[in-house]
Scaffold this motif. Structure first.
Motif, short mmCIF file in Angstrom:
data_model
loop_
_atom_site.label_atom_id
_atom_site.label_comp_id
_atom_site.label_asym_id
_atom_site.label_seq_id
_atom_site.Cartn_x
_atom_site.Cartn_y
_atom_site.Cartn_z
N ARG A 272 -5.87 122.05 22.96
CA ARG A 272 -5.38 121.01 22.05
C ARG A 272 -3.86 120.94 22.09
O ARG A 272 -3.27 119.87 22.10
N GLN A 273 -3.22 122.13 22.14
CA GLN A 273 -1.76 122.16 22.11
C GLN A 273 -1.13 121.78 23.44
O GLN A 273 0.04 121.42 23.49
N ALA A 274 -1.87 121.86 24.53
CA ALA A 274 -1.30 121.55 25.84
C ALA A 274 -0.87 120.09 25.88
O ALA A 274 -1.61 119.22 25.44
N LYS B 281 -4.33 112.96 28.81
CA LYS B 281 -5.74 112.93 29.18
C LYS B 281 -6.25 114.36 29.18
O LYS B 281 -5.64 115.24 29.77
N LYS B 282 -7.34 114.60 28.50
CA LYS B 282 -7.92 115.94 28.50
C LYS B 282 -9.42 115.86 28.75
O LYS B 282 -10.05 114.85 28.45
N PRO C 162 -1.95 128.67 36.46
CA PRO C 162 -2.15 128.00 35.18
C PRO C 162 -3.63 128.04 34.76
O PRO C 162 -4.51 127.89 35.59
N PHE C 163 -3.84 128.25 33.49
CA PHE C 163 -5.19 128.25 32.97
C PHE C 163 -5.68 126.80 32.82
O PHE C 163 -4.85 125.89 32.68
N PRO C 164 -6.99 126.61 32.83
CA PRO C 164 -7.51 125.26 32.71
C PRO C 164 -6.96 124.53 31.47
O PRO C 164 -6.78 123.32 31.50
N ALA C 165 -6.69 125.28 30.42
CA ALA C 165 -6.16 124.64 29.21
C ALA C 165 -4.84 123.94 29.50
O ALA C 165 -4.49 122.96 28.85
N GLN C 166 -4.07 124.45 30.49
CA GLN C 166 -2.83 123.78 30.86
C GLN C 166 -3.07 122.78 31.98
O GLN C 166 -2.66 121.64 31.92
N SER C 167 -3.72 123.25 33.03
CA SER C 167 -3.92 122.41 34.20
C SER C 167 -5.32 122.67 34.73
O SER C 167 -5.57 123.67 35.39
N LYS D 290 -5.42 118.11 34.67
CA LYS D 290 -5.28 117.80 33.24
C LYS D 290 -5.80 118.97 32.40
O LYS D 290 -6.69 119.70 32.82
N PRO D 291 -5.25 119.09 31.18
CA PRO D 291 -5.75 120.14 30.30
C PRO D 291 -7.27 120.03 30.12
O PRO D 291 -7.78 118.95 29.86
N THR D 292 -7.93 121.16 30.26
CA THR D 292 -9.39 121.13 30.28
C THR D 292 -9.93 122.34 29.54
O THR D 292 -9.38 123.43 29.64
N ASN D 293 -10.99 122.12 28.79
CA ASN D 293 -11.64 123.24 28.11
C ASN D 293 -13.07 123.37 28.61
O ASN D 293 -13.83 122.40 28.62
#
Lengths: 649, 523, 352
Positions: free
Chosen positions: A234-236, A240-241, A358-363, A368-371
């Protein structure tokens, strides 16, 4: 009004294009926009009928999940429906093919509502009797009932059966009890109310807070705090997420995600809706292995249904929140369950993990930021939002909250899916729910957490199952596979089995995993063939440590666990293979010798007749003898001997 | 190039016209692909489906020779939509109003008819090119090898000025120069109208400067350009030629005409490393040294002067070209006193403003990009920052004109020539590896034409123009449009230039290699 | 620029923020072995040879992808680190042919170098070795997948520098290989034989065919020069042994191209030693060329030019200079025509 989803009268204006914010509650408790007792009555009746609460009506819930389907459930559903029609009973008896009841060992299983009667191992031949006795006369059919393993009493209702009695079914609440292809069934059972609560009453941050407070941790293996993971994404920064549901369940002996997807697909969609709203994503993917056709089919149906009434799409329930969901099918690579490999696969690339950060939350997906969460994690969410974090936190231990589904397999009486609060002991799961070891043989080990997990011995049966305790013991919760082994299992052979899995599923990217797993397998292979040396154990251990310490992704970091835990708890067995050239469990072919006990031999000659290498000699007058120098240890003679005269050692 | 090669990976919009970089300048083509991977947009103008066309956001499959019309049309669209860079135009250019007025007749509909490019593509290209923060034009011989070559280049300059795409990184007008040292040969004044550094031979002050250093009186008249030379030879006003490292019989348009001109000469001396087609006509052939056998410098397309270092001794009895020239000069009574090529560069630096700060010693591993106005100057990455060479940029009204020779009933195919990846002009044929990899001409023909003529892929055909004929194998491919034939200039066995038209651009006198009419017959 | 200070092997090191631990080590002359890292390419972090111990991290950290942070405590030479690296090398060596004696890469092989440094023996893991066919299908590049250590640099250079993506990994686990799609040969793929893959290969899996058997690294003199083909101006090293150019290798310092080249620049310079080279002056006598001494040829040229100039004037003589020749030669040529002959009749194919 043919369906609960329909308008009660022309006053209802809801369409997916112009959605009504009260749509969902209107359907179960409505109408809301106007006061009309006849409209209300229509809805009430509909729901009661669905819950088999009108007098005389029954619902027969037949498990038609992959397990029971393979035992003939599909034709049973058909035959039962035909039979009911013949008797003119279709009005008051509804046949519902459901997802998995969990009691796979006893399938196909029936649960008949409203009484909750549990029938097991039902076959086509039983159908007329079920109609005549159960439906028409209200009598139980004794031989199809089960026995409670504690009380040894015959149980009629499923919830007094020892398998179900000790479970705490939260995620599996609907599984086996609703029609997975019916969004109405889901909605009647409070479906989508968690999402509505989130999107209409809470801010995104409040949703995340609630999830954090619940203590939910990722059910895919690593056990990372779900709320915290969401907050990173959410914070990244990013316009587009994405969110992704990891349904690439690949551990040998794990099928809880399949069970949820087949039995309650809407719970996954609802969980993802909640997550998407909290994170700020407007697109999601379910990455499901193509080997789960039924799960994919049910999910496809569910997505289409949700789209049709406007629970997926733009401006959902007039909140301005948009979310679209797509399925992507995996092509059978185990490593695609690793999140970066999974994303690469969705992008159309070779499924290979990449380094993090980078973690998926960042890239993540397409940069794109992804969870990413797995199926079970997502389907916990509706319950948390519906019932509150405090309610959820009442299950489990201090650090591991909630319940966990386990897939019980191996030498256990009740193989199947079980859901228990975190902190339940292995003994309770295996013996109380699982009904103990087949043929009352001796328990030897439980392999927990799949190829990334470890083998735990009898001494650890009273361990409480939670993330920290298991990791400390050298295993892991993993996705929740529990493979039960008895004394007929060779631990070296089992370690070799898991290593073979890991080495052939390694993506080949990093050196330790690609080359190291292969070499560890080769060492184990030498040991089971009787060619091992004591130095091999040292080498195995040190190599395992390096592979663990240096591999790129979870696959390699955890693939040595089966070896390390086996070496820790069953070292003697390894040594027996090496020093004595013996396999104590009599499994490793190369280390066995077969002989015929003279006293027991009836001189029938079947062994000699079936021996593929003609190494058994004897005749009517002389007892049969195996020439061990020619014997290939295939075991045919033992299988053929009717008198138990052939012994292996 | 106004800008540098290593600015390409950071490009935002690339406008590639008449250039096939992935084959003719592969490393530059690769850098363009790096830019694409980073999200750059690409506009390609080419009648052939070159590799970049498939990667382009807009690919305008233009009718050959209609570039001016297209660029004018695009500029018309830019002005109609107000996408021009008003500030840049006001501050740095002149004669804009006049130019704007003249563009009005290039209405997109009209241009679309001339060029065969759909309206939407022109609109999209204009939008992309004009609205990016920085856009970069690249062109090669597809622009210059036309009778309207100079016009084409000026039109591109107009386009860049109109949108303010000059004088900053990753922008500009960037010709990808053909041969390794074509930039340097021009810089060095191997041209009939200018001394080194583009200083005019007709300017008395300049001439005086050179006369002083060289110690002789210099001829004040411009000399012949290449096409003039062969004409003069035909007319006997030219009697002798000294040709170093060129093979005009193979590389100049209308080869038969060139050959006859050379045969008319009283004396021809050719200096080369191989027995070229031209050398075969010579009275004397002098063996030169290859690049590996001598020390000196090349100047690349981005104005970077780099060292060429001697790795081995000249093969056999060959000598470095500089040594041969000095020897001849000595025999004509003039000692050109240089100890080595570093000395020559020092003299170049003393006379050539762009090269003032250049010496072999300074060039080192990385070279220097001219202009290098003094010994401390680090070189110039991109030109025209803040100011043009002439002060303000001049908008020039350019009108579209047809190519000199278009296909007709007798010669129904439009022949265009160019290069392919595996060869560079004619020298690479002497690489055994490259020659075995790509040993023969494969003239590209559209499947529709091939079917009509009954020609199979790989079949040998006869191609003829008004000027000559040859035999070649055919590659049937939709890379070319129906009615078009594409050949390379690499193969003496199928020498495309016996076909090409020697009509040339009025200013640069560059031949129209890109358009002529030919006939194709089965053998 | 902001900096961070960290501790490497009990040494305080200050470096620009954003620097990786590997770069930080290399800036400070702390040796870290790498096989898959390349400064021009993205990091795949896959060989795991560059691992170091970072305080607070559970596992060893690959230094190539670990960004240095303020106060980080890094150890590069503990027993644990050295054991891990040695094991990684043992694993690679266990699946690599040991025909170093005849390998083209001998003397220039990173695997051999590190294996030697870390004291790796070849018999630690007896077992299966990869055994696949050689790809010898094109005139320039030999691909020996048995020697491949799957560092993936060729895959990345092909994608990231050349924009072609001809090579990728295929198959899984121990069976993993690198190659064109469907395991085909280079000649059947879209490969344009630029050889960038060869330039980054740390072992003998990708080699220049033309250089096989021609020279060992210690026998070769490398001379940096500029490519004689197109106007891009790539520079590279001519590899010279005993007065002969045996091939071209990339020079990472090349200002325009880095290590990238095209098929011509990398593999086309064999024209230098072509048997078709002119090696002596020739004078046409009775329509046939005859080899002569330099003096004879030069005297003839001079006398002819002198005669024509005196009879028809300087402007009756013209010269074509060359875009293939150096600046110095072009300068000299125009000076010769202008100052010695006395004409501006000089041109070259300036526009092709």
């Amino acid at each position: 009004m043919k369906s609960l989803l329909d308008a009660c009268c022309e006053r209802c204006t809801h369409t997916p294009e112009k959605p009504c914010q009260d749509y969902l509650f209107c359907r179960t408790e409505g109408p809301i926009c106007h006061d009309d007792s006849s409209c209300q009555e229509k809805r009430k009746q509909f729901i009661e009928q669905k819950r088999a609460k009108t007098s005389g009506s029954k619902r027969i819930l037949i498990c038609a999940g992959t397990g029971c389907a393979s035992l003939g459930a599909v034709s049973i559903v058909q035959a039962l429906s035909d039979e009911l029609e013949k008797h003119g009973l279709t009005d008051r008896v509804e046949v519902v093919p459901t997802g998995c009841h969990g009691f796979c060992e006893q399938g196909p299983t029936f649960i008949i509502e409203p009484e909750g009667t549990l029938y097991v191992k039902v076959s086509l031949e039983d159908i007329p009797e079920i109609i005549n006795e159960e439906i028409l006369n209200g009598k139980r059919i004794e031989r199809l009932l089960t026995v409670n393993s504690t009380t040894l009493q015959t149980t009629t209702q499923f919830n007094t059966n020892s398998f179900f009695e000790k479970q705490e079914r939260v995620v599996l609440k609907n599984c086996g009890f609703i029609d997975p292809k019916s969004i109405e069934d889901y909605i009647i059972n409070d479906g989508y109310k968690g999402f509505v609560k989130a999107v209409q009453n809470l801010s995104s941050d409040e949703v995340i807070e609630e999830v954090k407070k619940s203590g939910l941790r990722g059910r895919g293996g690593a056990g990372f705090s779900t709320g915290l993971k969401w907050s990173f994404c959410r914070q990244a920064p990013g316009d587009k997420k994405y969110i992704i549901c990891n349904a690439d369940e690949g551990d040998p002996g794990a099928f809880m995600d399949r069970g949820v997807l087949e039995g309650d697909p809407h719970s996954v969609i609802e969980g993802m809706l909640i997550g998407a709203y909290a994170i700020g994503a407007d697109e999601g993917y379910v990455y499901c292995r193509a080997e789960y056709p039924l799960a994919i089919q049910h999910l496809e149906v569910a997505i289409a249904q949700a789209e049709k009434i406007g629970l997926l799409g733009d401006n959902i329930l007039n909140t301005g929140f948009n979310f679209r969901l797509e399925i992507r099918q995996g092509a059978g690579a185990f490593v695609c369950g690793e999140e970066t490999a999974l994303m690469a696969s969705i992008e159309g690339k070779r499924g290979m993990p990449r380094v993090r950060p980078p973690f998926p939350a960042q890239s993540g997906l397409w940069g794109k930021p992804t969870n990413i969460n797995n199926v079970e994690t997502w389907s916990n969410l509706p319950h948390i939002l519906r019932n509150g974090a405090d309610w959820y936190g009442s299950f489990g231990t201090e650090k591991s909250k909630g319940t966990k589904i386990f897939a019980l397999t191996g030498q256990v009486n009740n193989t199947g899916l079980v859901e228990v609060p975190m902190g339940t002991t292995l003994r309770e799961i295996i013996f109380d729910i699982g009904g103990g070891i087949i043929n009352n043989r001796k328990f030897k080990a439980v392999q927990i957490g799949g190829p990334s997990g470890g083998c735990l011995p009898e001494e650890l049966l009273d361990l409480q199952v939670d993330y920290e305790t298991l990791t400390k013991a050298g295993a892991m919760v993993g996705s929740g596979g529990l493979v039960i082994m008895d004394e007929s299992t060779c631990m070296v052979d089992i370690a070799r089995f898991f290593l073979n899995f890991s080495q052939s599923e390694s993506c080949g990217k990093c050196t330790p995993c690609r080359e190291g797993n292969k070499r560890m397998w080769e060492i184990l292979d030498r040991i089971v063939k009787g060619q091992g040396e004591m130095e091999d154990l040292e080498r195995l251990e040190s190599l395992a440590m390096v592979v663990k310490d240096t591999s790129l992704c979870g696959l390699g970091q955890n693939s040595p666990n089966p070896i390390l835990s086996s070496l820790k708890y069953f070292r003697g067995e390894f040594e027996a293979h090496i020093k004595d050239k013996k396999c104590p469990a009599h499994v490793c072919t190369a280390l066995l010798t077969y002989f015929i006990e003279v006293d027991k031999c009836k001189k029938c000659g079947l062994c000699a007749k079936n021996c593929p290498v003609n190494c058994i000699s004897g005749d009517k007058n002389n007892p049969y003898v195996i020439d061990s120098s020619k014997c290939i240890n295939c075991g045919t003679c033992q299988d053929k001997c009717k008198f138990g005269a052939v012994i292996k050692q | 190039m106004t800008n540098s090669i290593n600015e390409i990976p950071n490009a935002q919009v690339m406008f590639v016209i008449g250039s096939n970089p992935t084959e003719a300048h592969p490393v530059i083509g690769a850098k363009m692909k790096q830019a694409l991977a980073k999200g750059a947009k690409l506009i390609v103008v080419d009648p052939r489906r070159i590799e970049l066309a498939d990667k382009a956001d807009v690919w305008m499959r233009i009718r050959p020779g209609t570039d001016v019309a297209l660029i004018n049309g695009i500029m018309n669209i830019i002005l109609e939509n107000g996408w021009e860079d008003k500030e840049f135009i006001a501050e740095r250019t002149e004669q804009f109003e006049q130019f704007k007025e003249a563009l009005k007749k290039y209405q997109p509909e009209v241009v679309s008819k001339i060029t065969g490019v759909p309206l939407e593509q022109m609109l999209e290209a204009a939008k992309l090119y004009a609205n990016a923060e920085k856009s970069q034009i690249f062109y090669t011989l597809g622009i210059t090898e036309h009778t309207s070559g100079t016009d084409n280049v000026m039109s591109l300059a107009n386009l860049a000025m109109l949108t303010g795409n000059l004088g900053k990184e990753s922008s500009g007008v960037n010709p990808l120069r053909g041969q390794n040292n074509v930039q340097g040969a021009c810089d060095m004044g191997a041209l009939p109208n200018v001394y080194p550094g583009y200083q005019s031979v007709t300017n008395p002050d300049v001439r005086a400067k050179f006369e002083k250093v060289w110690g002789v009186e210099l001829n004040p008249n411009q000399g012949f350009m290449i096409p003039d030379m062969f004409e003069a030879a035909h007319k006997k006003s030219l009697r002798a030629m000294y040709i170093v490292g060129e093979d005009p019989v193979l590389t100049d348009a209308d080869a038969n005409h060139v050959r006859k001109g050379l045969e008319e000469l009283d004396f021809l001396v050719v200096q080369d490393i191989f027995m070229s087609e031209t050398a075969k006509l010579a009275d004397v052939v002098l063996p030169g040294a290859s690049f590996a056998e001598k020390t000196g410098t090349f100047t690349n397309t981005e104005r970077r002067v780099q060292m060429v270092r001697q790795a081995i001794k000249p093969i056999g009895n060959a000598k470095a070209d500089s040594e041969i020239i000095c020897e001849i000069s000595k025999r004509l009574g003039v000692e050109l006193n240089f100890n080595n090529t570093a000395d020559i560069m020092d003299e170049v630096a003393s006379l050539t403003p762009q090269y003032t700060g250049i010496s072999h010693e300074r060039l080192g591993i990385k070279g220097l990009q001219w202009p290098v106005p003094n010994q401390e100057h680090p070189g110039t990455k991109f030109l025209h920052e803040g100011k043009f060479t002439r002060g303000k940029g001049l908008f020039t009204v350019i009108d579209y004109q047809l190519p000199d020779e278009l296909p007709d009933e007798e010669y129904p195919f439009l022949l265009s020539t160019g290069r392919k990846l595996s060869h560079y002009n004619i020298m690479t044929r002497n690489s055994a590896g490259l020659d075995s990899y790509s040993p023969e001409e494969l003239a590209e023909m559209n499947p529709i034409d091939a079917k009509k003529l009954g020609i199979e892929d790989g079949e040998k055909v006869r191609v003829a123009s008004r000027r000559g004929e040859l035999e070649t194998k055919v590659r049937v491919t939709d890379k070319v449009l129906p009615g078009m034939l594409f050949m390379t200039l690499h193969y003496k066995e199928s020498p495309a230039n016996v076909l090409t038209n020697a009509a040339y651009d009025r200013v640069s006198k560059t031949y129209e290699y890109k358009v002529c009419g030919v006939r194709v017959d089965r053998i | 620029m902001s900096t961070v200070t960290l501790n490497i092997d009990d040494r305080k090191v200050t470096i620009p923020a954003g620097t990786t631990v590997l770069e930080a080590c290399r800036m400070n002359n702390i040796p870290i072995p790498t096989l898959c890292h390349d400064p021009e390419l993205t990091n795949s972090g896959s060989c795991r040879l560059c691992v170091v111990e970072v305080e607070g991290m559970r596992s060893l950290s690959p230094s190539c992808v670990t960004v240095a942070t303020q106060g980080m405590q890094v150890k590069t030479n503990t027993r644990r680190v050295k054991e891990a690296r040695k094991t990684v090398l043992e694993l690679l060596v266990a699946n690599h042919p040991l025909d170093c004696m005849t390998c083209q890469k001998m003397g220039d092989c990173s695997l051999a170098q590190y294996a030697y440094e870390y004291g790796v023996k070849d018999d630690v893991y007896p077992g299966e070795r990869r055994n696949v066919c050689l790809d010898d299908s094109n005139p320039f590049i030999v691909r020996d997948s048995n020697k491949c250590i799957l560092c993936g640099k060729c895959v990345r250079v092909c994608e990231e520098v050349q924009g072609r993506s001809v090579l990728d990994f295929y198959q899984r686990g121990f069976e993993s290989l690198v190659g064109p799609a469907f395991g085909s040969d280079l000649s059947q793929s879209d490969c344009v034989l630029c050889g960038s893959c060869v330039s980054v290969c740390p072992v003998g899996a990708l080699t220049e065919k033309q250089m096989i058997g021609k020279g060992r690294p210690w026998e070769i003199k490398k001379v940096q020069t500029t490519c004689p083909f197109c106007g891009t101006g790539c520079s590279f090293d001519l590899n010279v042994k005993a007065g002969e150019v045996i091939g071209v290798t990339s020079n990472p310092e090349a200002p325009v191209n880095g290590r990238a080249l095209c098929v011509k620049g990398r593999f086309g310079t064999d024209f230098i030693h072509s048997p078709n080279r002119l090696t002596a002056p020739l004078v046409k006598k009775d329509g046939e060329f005859v080899e002569v001494e330099w003096d004879e040829a030069l005297d003839l040229v001079a006398s002819k030019l002198r005669a024509i100039k005196s009879e028809y004037g300087a402007d009756s003589i013209a010269a074509l200079s060359s875009a293939h020749c150096t600046n110095e030669e072009n300068y000299l040529m125009q000076k010769f025509m202008r100052a010695v002959i006395g004409t501006n009749n000089i041109d070259h194919c300036a526009r092709t």
